[in-house]
Structure formats: C-alpha cells, structure tokens
Design an enzyme around this catalytic site. Structure first.
Site, PDB file in Angstrom:
ATOM      1  N   ASP A   1       3.952   3.601  -7.399  1.00 50.11           N
ATOM      2  CA  ASP A   1       4.958   2.946  -7.764  1.00 50.11           C
ATOM      3  C   ASP A   1       5.433   1.546  -7.570  1.00 50.11           C
ATOM      4  OD1 ASP A   1       8.114   2.928  -9.071  1.00 50.11           O
ATOM      5  OD2 ASP A   1       8.455   3.620  -7.552  1.00 50.11           O
TER       6      ASP A   1
ATOM      7  N   LYS B   1      -2.900   2.890   3.821  1.00 48.74           N
ATOM      8  CA  LYS B   1      -2.496   2.543   4.433  1.00 48.74           C
ATOM      9  C   LYS B   1      -3.188   3.406   6.047  1.00 48.74           C
ATOM     10  CE  LYS B   1      -0.353  -0.799   6.907  1.00 48.74           C
ATOM     11  NZ  LYS B   1      -0.869  -2.476   6.716  1.00 48.74           N
TER      12      LYS B   1
ATOM     13  N   TYR C   1       8.932  10.923  -2.119  1.00 46.42           N
ATOM     14  CA  TYR C   1       9.347  10.574  -2.876  1.00 46.42           C
ATOM     15  C   TYR C   1       9.833  12.862  -2.742  1.00 46.42           C
ATOM     16  CZ  TYR C   1       9.379   6.685  -5.175  1.00 46.42           C
ATOM     17  OH  TYR C   1       9.029   5.278  -5.287  1.00 46.42           O
TER      18      TYR C   1
ATOM     19  N   ASP D   1      -1.487  -3.100   1.670  1.00 50.78           N
ATOM     20  CA  ASP D   1      -0.986  -4.978   1.549  1.00 50.78           C
ATOM     21  C   ASP D   1      -1.831  -5.557   1.295  1.00 50.78           C
ATOM     22  OD1 ASP D   1      -2.497  -3.717   3.985  1.00 50.78           O
ATOM     23  OD2 ASP D   1      -0.978  -5.200   5.425  1.00 50.78           O
TER      24      ASP D   1
ATOM     25  N   ASP E   1       4.244  -1.465 -10.074  1.00 55.71           N
ATOM     26  CA  ASP E   1       5.275  -2.587 -11.244  1.00 55.71           C
ATOM     27  C   ASP E   1       4.936  -3.747 -11.144  1.00 55.71           C
ATOM     28  OD1 ASP E   1       6.290  -0.054 -12.179  1.00 55.71           O
ATOM     29  OD2 ASP E   1       8.796  -0.768 -10.600  1.00 55.71           O
TER      30      ASP E   1
END
Length: 369
Positions: A247, A191, A141, A223, A251
């Site tokens: 993020d 990851k 971001y 994952d 959610d």
C-alpha cells in the site's frame, strides 16, 4: 463478449472519474460489438447516507453475481467521526474479503510526456515500468486480534500482522507468472531482519522461486526498497510484497507517473475481480470537474485484459491514453511542468473515448492489409 459490470461510483470525485470510465468502456463495446451491461449500486459514503452501512447486502450480492466490479475512490471527512467499522473504508475491506481477490496488481509507468510532472529528474523516471503485486487479504489490515483498550485511564491500541505460508505462496505465484510475461525479474520486499512474518515471507517466496528458474529473484528490506524506488526505479520489474508495505510503496511510486490520478489497479484471484484507481476521493476538488480520470480508465483496461481476456481492447485504451497525453492534453494534477492544454474531467474522458475508436480503427485496418 458479454460482461455484467457492477459500478460502485463511491465518494467525492469518484463519480466524475467513474462516469468517464464507463463512457470509454461503452465505446469499446460499440466498436467491437460486445455487450457490456452496467449496473450501479451504492457503497461507501453514499451507501452510509442511504442505509447506514458502507456495504449494504444488496450491493454485495450484486457484486458477487457480476463478472467484474468497477470501483471509484472511497472516503470523506464527513464520516471521520464514525467508528472504524462504520466508515466508508470499512466497506472496501469487507468487499475485498467477500470477493476473495488476494493479489492486487498496480502498474506504474513513466509516460515520457509527463516527465515534467514528476518531482524526480527526468533521467531517473524515464523508462521506468514497475508492476506491484501486493498481497491484499492478510497482514495488519485483516489480522486478528485487533482493537482499542483502556486501563486505569490509559489508552492503548493493537493490531496483529499474520501470514500463513499458503497465503504467501499463492500471491508469489501471481508475481512470478507476471514476471514471465515481462522482464523475468521479481523483487520481494519484506522486513525479515525484524519481523517473523517477513522471515516466513522470505523463506516462502524463495521456495516458490525454485519453480521459476527463468525468473531472477532478489530480496530488499522495505526501507531500502523505498529509497531505490525514488533513486533508481528502472532497476525494478515486478515488486512483490505484503499488504501494508505494498500500500505504502505503490503510493510512493506515484511520483514516477507524476500523479496518483494516473495509477490503476486490479484485484484478482477471487470469485469476482475488482478494479479501482489508486487515487483517493479528493474532497477539495469534488464536483468541480477537475479530477484526473486516467487512472480509472486504465483500470478499465485492466478489467478487459485480466477478466475478459480482451487483450487488443485493453491495449487500445492504453494506446488512446498515451495518444491524448502526447497531444498535450492535461488535467490539473499533471499540468505543472509539462505544458499543454488544461482540460476538465469530462473533456479528458471524451478525448480518450474518441482516441480509443481511432486506435481500434487503425488496428483493424492494419490487420486487413
């Protein structure tokens, strides 16, 4: 306690939920004889209409001078034609960077009375209590360089995921300190089998963990974490992760609470703390008095706890939310599968405000005995 709180109602349904949040905070101030001074400024889409900027200088100056910022949801389809740097979301990123808050706290709780609102089976979600600690000022971001290019008629785009060890260390310590007050478990999500940034993340978090021998640390690939959040959310206590993963995963975890409208968040660690609900601006229900204000109100409870140090008052609001839900009151997003009485945004705010007063009275009576 005296607090100056800048209120940024923002876009679409946000002013409706924000108004009820301020109502509850005013009730707390009245009960406890605190002095909360609220000042409202334009930001996001509202500010674009007024000034052409999603974060005008006057708004930013007011936020930097405040004790805390209470922010509504952002975004509106009417601004989708603008370039990325001029949309409402750009104002939010600029505000986060200016305030300096690097740790975003997102608690996810399964309210027993809302088990039917979750698409997951009740035996999976009941008892789930997760705190996401999301790094907020790094990663994709904010990483540079970034941009869009065109060569020989072919378009391309690029973003940079970048983290330093110091950025990881400071947010990791927030997670471990939080775990010390909870169940002493931290799950770090990365990851590391693919990304160098994640390899540094895992190494750094593991090193910080040595400072907290009481806390159990485990690592999950993002994952696998996404799968376990849905299949076994009760295994988690504190989830620590970088900006993009945090993020998305937080959610996703909204299914545990039954709705995004239930989720609160607080951003700490900078010059001024920032509090906002997780839900979006929901343009389809804007102006209809249908929005769920509970995530915004719970964000106000976080403000009282983390910025003002008013633990009792924060707990009063959280207990009031629970009491209203147990009494069967529901906004539309949490009504399906739970029964109860369907009410408006305004009615929900009023009920939580009244319940907050009742909870505070009971607490005072208990301490007086």
């Amino acid at each position: 306690m005296q607090l100056t709180i800048v209120v940024l109602p923002r876009d679409r349904v946000a002013p409706e939920a924000t108004e009820e949040t301020v109502r509850v905070l005013r009730e707390v101030a009245k009960i406890q004889s605190h002095n909360f001074h609220f000042v409202e400024y334009a930001a996001g889409g509202d500010a674009i209409r007024q000034t052409g900027s999603p974060l005008p200088p006057g708004t930013l100056d007011a936020c930097l001078a405040a004790d805390a910022v209470l922010l509504g949801a952002i975004g509106s389809p009417e601004f989708d034609h603008l370039s990325a740097g001029h949309r409402p979301e750009a104002g939010l990123l600029l505000l986060r960077k200016a305030l300096g808050g690097f740790a975003n706290l997102r608690p996810i709780n399964a309210h027993r009375t809302l088990a039917g609102a979750s698409p997951l089976r009740s035996e999976i979600v009941e008892g789930a209590d997760i705190l996401f600690v999301r790094e907020l000022l790094g990663g994709l971001y904010f990483g540079e360089p970034r941009g869009l290019t065109s060569l020989n008629g072919s378009s391309a785009a690029f973003n940079t995921m970048r983290y330093s060890a110091s950025e990881i260390e400071r947010v990791a310590r927030v997670a471990f300190e939080a775990a010390m007050k909870r169940r002493c478990q931290v799950t770090s999500v990365d990851k590391a089998n693919v990304l160098e940034t994640s390899q540094l993340w895992r190494q750094t978090v593991s090193r910080v963990a040595l400072e907290y021998p009481q806390v159990e640390l485990d690592h999950l690939y993002v994952d696998a974490a996404a799968m376990h959040i849905i299949t076994n959310p009760k295994r988690f206590d504190v989830i620590l992760t970088e900006n993009l993963f945090g993020d998305i995963l937080s959610d996703e975890a909204a299914v545990i609470a039954g709705s995004l409208g239930m989720l609160a968040s607080g951003t700490i660690g900078g010059t001024v703390d920032l509090y906002e609900p997780v839900h979006g601006s929901a343009p389809d229900i804007a102006g209809k008095n249908l929005a769920n204000p509970l995530g915004a109100i719970a964000s106000a409870a976080m403000l009282l706890r983390h910025t003002a140090g008013l633990e009792d008052e924060a707990a009063d609001i959280e207990a009031a939310i629970q009491a209203v839900l147990e009494a069967g009151y529901r906004t539309a997003d949490i009504a399906r599968g739970t029964g109860g009485r369907l009410i408006s945004t305004t009615e929900m705010g009023q009920l939580v405000s009244e319940a907050t007063a009742e909870v505070a009275d009971m607490r005072h009576a208990y301490h007086a005995v």
